[in-house]
Design a protein around this motif. Structure first.
Motif, PDB file in Angstrom:
ATOM      1  N   CYS A 213       0.857  -1.181   0.000  1.00 13.06           N
ATOM      2  CA  CYS A 213       0.000   0.000   0.000  1.00 13.06           C
ATOM      3  C   CYS A 213       0.898   1.238   0.000  1.00 13.06           C
ATOM      4  O   CYS A 213       2.020   1.190   0.452  1.00 13.06           O
ATOM      5  N   GLY A 214       0.377   2.357  -0.456  1.00 12.14           N
ATOM      6  CA  GLY A 214       1.190   3.564  -0.530  1.00 12.14           C
ATOM      7  C   GLY A 214       1.893   3.596  -1.875  1.00 12.14           C
ATOM      8  O   GLY A 214       1.682   2.737  -2.725  1.00 12.14           O
ATOM      9  N   THR A 215       2.713   4.590  -2.063  1.00 13.77           N
ATOM     10  CA  THR A 215       3.359   4.778  -3.355  1.00 13.77           C
ATOM     11  C   THR A 215       4.382   3.676  -3.619  1.00 13.77           C
ATOM     12  O   THR A 215       5.346   3.536  -2.875  1.00 13.77           O
ATOM     13  N   VAL A 216       4.140   2.954  -4.679  1.00 11.63           N
ATOM     14  CA  VAL A 216       5.020   1.829  -5.004  1.00 11.63           C
ATOM     15  C   VAL A 216       6.419   2.351  -5.322  1.00 11.63           C
ATOM     16  O   VAL A 216       6.588   3.333  -6.008  1.00 11.63           O
ATOM     17  N   GLY A 217       7.416   1.705  -4.807  1.00 11.41           N
ATOM     18  CA  GLY A 217       8.797   2.103  -5.116  1.00 11.41           C
ATOM     19  C   GLY A 217       9.373   3.092  -4.125  1.00 11.41           C
ATOM     20  O   GLY A 217      10.571   3.331  -4.104  1.00 11.41           O
ATOM     21  N   TYR A 218       8.521   3.673  -3.316  1.00 10.16           N
ATOM     22  CA  TYR A 218       9.008   4.653  -2.341  1.00 10.16           C
ATOM     23  C   TYR A 218       8.945   4.119  -0.912  1.00 10.16           C
ATOM     24  O   TYR A 218       9.229   4.838   0.034  1.00 10.16           O
ATOM     25  N   THR A 219       8.544   2.862  -0.809  1.00 15.96           N
ATOM     26  CA  THR A 219       8.359   2.293   0.536  1.00 15.96           C
ATOM     27  C   THR A 219       9.709   2.011   1.201  1.00 15.96           C
ATOM     28  O   THR A 219      10.570   1.366   0.607  1.00 15.96           O
ATOM     29  N   ALA A 220       9.875   2.482   2.410  1.00 20.47           N
ATOM     30  CA  ALA A 220      11.146   2.310   3.129  1.00 20.47           C
ATOM     31  C   ALA A 220      11.349   0.848   3.521  1.00 20.47           C
ATOM     32  O   ALA A 220      10.377   0.135   3.774  1.00 20.47           O
ATOM     33  N   PRO A 221      12.634   0.432   3.567  1.00 18.83           N
ATOM     34  CA  PRO A 221      12.921  -0.973   3.899  1.00 18.83           C
ATOM     35  C   PRO A 221      12.287  -1.415   5.211  1.00 18.83           C
ATOM     36  O   PRO A 221      11.767  -2.523   5.303  1.00 18.83           O
ATOM     37  N   GLU A 222      12.305  -0.522   6.220  1.00 22.83           N
ATOM     38  CA  GLU A 222      11.767  -0.954   7.516  1.00 22.83           C
ATOM     39  C   GLU A 222      10.258  -1.192   7.440  1.00 22.83           C
ATOM     40  O   GLU A 222       9.710  -2.008   8.176  1.00 22.83           O
ATOM     41  N   ILE A 223       9.605  -0.485   6.521  1.00 18.72           N
ATOM     42  CA  ILE A 223       8.162  -0.712   6.367  1.00 18.72           C
ATOM     43  C   ILE A 223       7.932  -2.060   5.686  1.00 18.72           C
ATOM     44  O   ILE A 223       7.112  -2.866   6.123  1.00 18.72           O
ATOM     45  N   VAL A 224       8.707  -2.306   4.641  1.00 16.92           N
ATOM     46  CA  VAL A 224       8.600  -3.593   3.960  1.00 16.92           C
ATOM     47  C   VAL A 224       8.867  -4.717   4.953  1.00 16.92           C
ATOM     48  O   VAL A 224       8.167  -5.711   5.001  1.00 16.92           O
ATOM     49  N   ARG A 225       9.904  -4.496   5.765  1.00 16.66           N
ATOM     50  CA  ARG A 225      10.287  -5.512   6.732  1.00 16.66           C
ATOM     51  C   ARG A 225       9.143  -5.754   7.722  1.00 16.66           C
ATOM     52  O   ARG A 225       8.770  -6.871   7.998  1.00 16.66           O
TER      53      ARG A 225
END
Ligand code: ATP
Length: 349
Positions: A213-225
């Motif tokens: 969710c949110g802008t694809v490609g701009y997601t911070a690693p810690e959020i992905v994690r």
């Protein structure tokens, strides 16, 4: 007959709920009451969660709208189906399919524990709902517990109950003096299991895409994690539920919340004797792989479904019965009921 049934019901009619007649209360939450109701045009029974808007602040109202947004997306036989949402000045109404058997929690309390086959039957369905949520919808449930697992009852003949023979002490040929614990196995088996209450669920992926969710490609690693790890919260909760189904009490329990939190943080649980003595090593191994503190080493949903114990053939599914008698070990004072009168356990995730 329908007229008569409605006549007998003394429940007040709620405003802006013209198409439905409320019949009886089925459950209760902090701001809500869940009623059984009938959809008047079709005569079909439904469940309506009625939330008192006037007791809720803005944030809580947002949470309800989020729950509805999530429920609208779900189409799976093991998730409670959403029917409609009605926003009236005083109440929110969430109309859902009625799951008539009630909570799995009640079955555990009633029967003390469930057989390995029946536990597998239940938890496999929970796993399918979770795989759907995690892999296809991109949602973590975050509140999996026996109170949020509802079931449709099925009838079966007591004589066809194969489960009774799975444990020595469950064998119907054992001495009759244990008969006082004989459960009512004529009808009322557990059929389809459905996951309910998406009030704490969190969307991690856009529906039907594997992008965050949110802008694809701009997601911070810690959020992905965080998104990756958050799925594992549901796996831990599944481990707690499976443990509870098998023995009748949760893996982590303490009257003091601080001690309980510490036990959970350290993953301090045991397969308590004598309640776990007759439960197979396969089942214990499966539970241990779910109740693994390190989320990276914990079973994923696919690993769980591939577990050897999970893949064992259950006999005569869906003619699965409650154990026909509670074994003698249940006569030993129950570790939770003796402390807590069998009250709701509090820590699943
Ligand atoms: P809590 O505060 O405990 O999270 P809640 O307000 O979020 O509760 P739910 O958990 O959705 O409400 O529902 C409360 C109870 O109502 C359930 O545990 C269950 O017993 C009953 N219930 C909810 N939905 C249904 C349904 N679709 N069919 C049958 N019973 C239901």
């Amino acid at each position: 007959v329908e007229e008569e049934r409605l006549q007998k019901m003394k429940f007040k009619q709620y405003p802006n709920l013209d198409k439905y007649q409320v019949l009886e209360q089925m459950g209760e939450g902090a701001f809500s009451v869940v009623y059984k109701a009938v959809h008047l045009p079709s005569g079909k029974d439904v469940a309506i969660k009625i939330l008192r808007k006037f007791q809720m602040d803005q944030q809580q109202k947002q949470a309800v709208l989020k729950e509805v947004t999530i429920m609208r997306q779900l189409k799976h036989q093991n998730c409670v189906r959403f029917i409609e949402f009605i926003d009236s000045p005083v109440y929110y109404y969430i109309v859902q399919e009625l799951v008539s058997g009630g909570e799995i929690f009640t079955m555990i309390v009633k029967y003390t524990y469930l057989s390995e086959d029946l536990s597998r039957w239940i938890i496999t369905q929970v796993a399918h709902s979770i795989r759907y949520l995690h892999e296809e919808v991109g949602i973590v449930h975050r509140d999996i517990k026996p109170e949020n697992l509802l079931f449709e009852p099925i009838d079966f003949k007591p004589s066809a109950n194969p489960i009774a023979k799975l444990r020595k002490s469950d064998d119907p040929n054992t001495k009759k003096d244990e008969g006082e614990f004989t459960a009512n196995v004529g009808g009322g088996g557990i059929g389809v299991v459905k996951l309910a209450d998406f009030g704490l669920s969190k969307q991690i992926w856009e529906h039907n895409t594997k992008t965050p969710c949110g802008t694809v490609g701009y997601t911070a690693p810690e959020i992905v994690r965080d998104e990756r790890y958050s799925k594992e919260v549901d796996m831990w909760a599944i481990g707690c539920v499976l443990y509870t189904l098998l023995c009748g009490f949760p893996p982590f329990y303490d009257e003091r919340i601080e001690t309980l939190t510490e036990k959970v943080a350290k993953g301090q649980f045991t397969f308590l004797q004598p309640w776990w003595d007759e439960i197979s090593d396969g089942a214990k191994n499966c539970v241990s792989n779910l109740l693994t503190v390190d989320p990276k080493r914990r079973y994923t949903i696919d690993q769980f479904l591939e577990d050897p114990w999970m893949k064992l053939e259950s006999k005569s599914v869906p003619e699965l019965a409650i154990p026909s008698r509670v074994p003698s070990r249940a006569k030993v004072s129950h570790p939770i009921q003796s402390q807590n009168q069998g009250g709701h356990s509090s820590k699943y995730s």
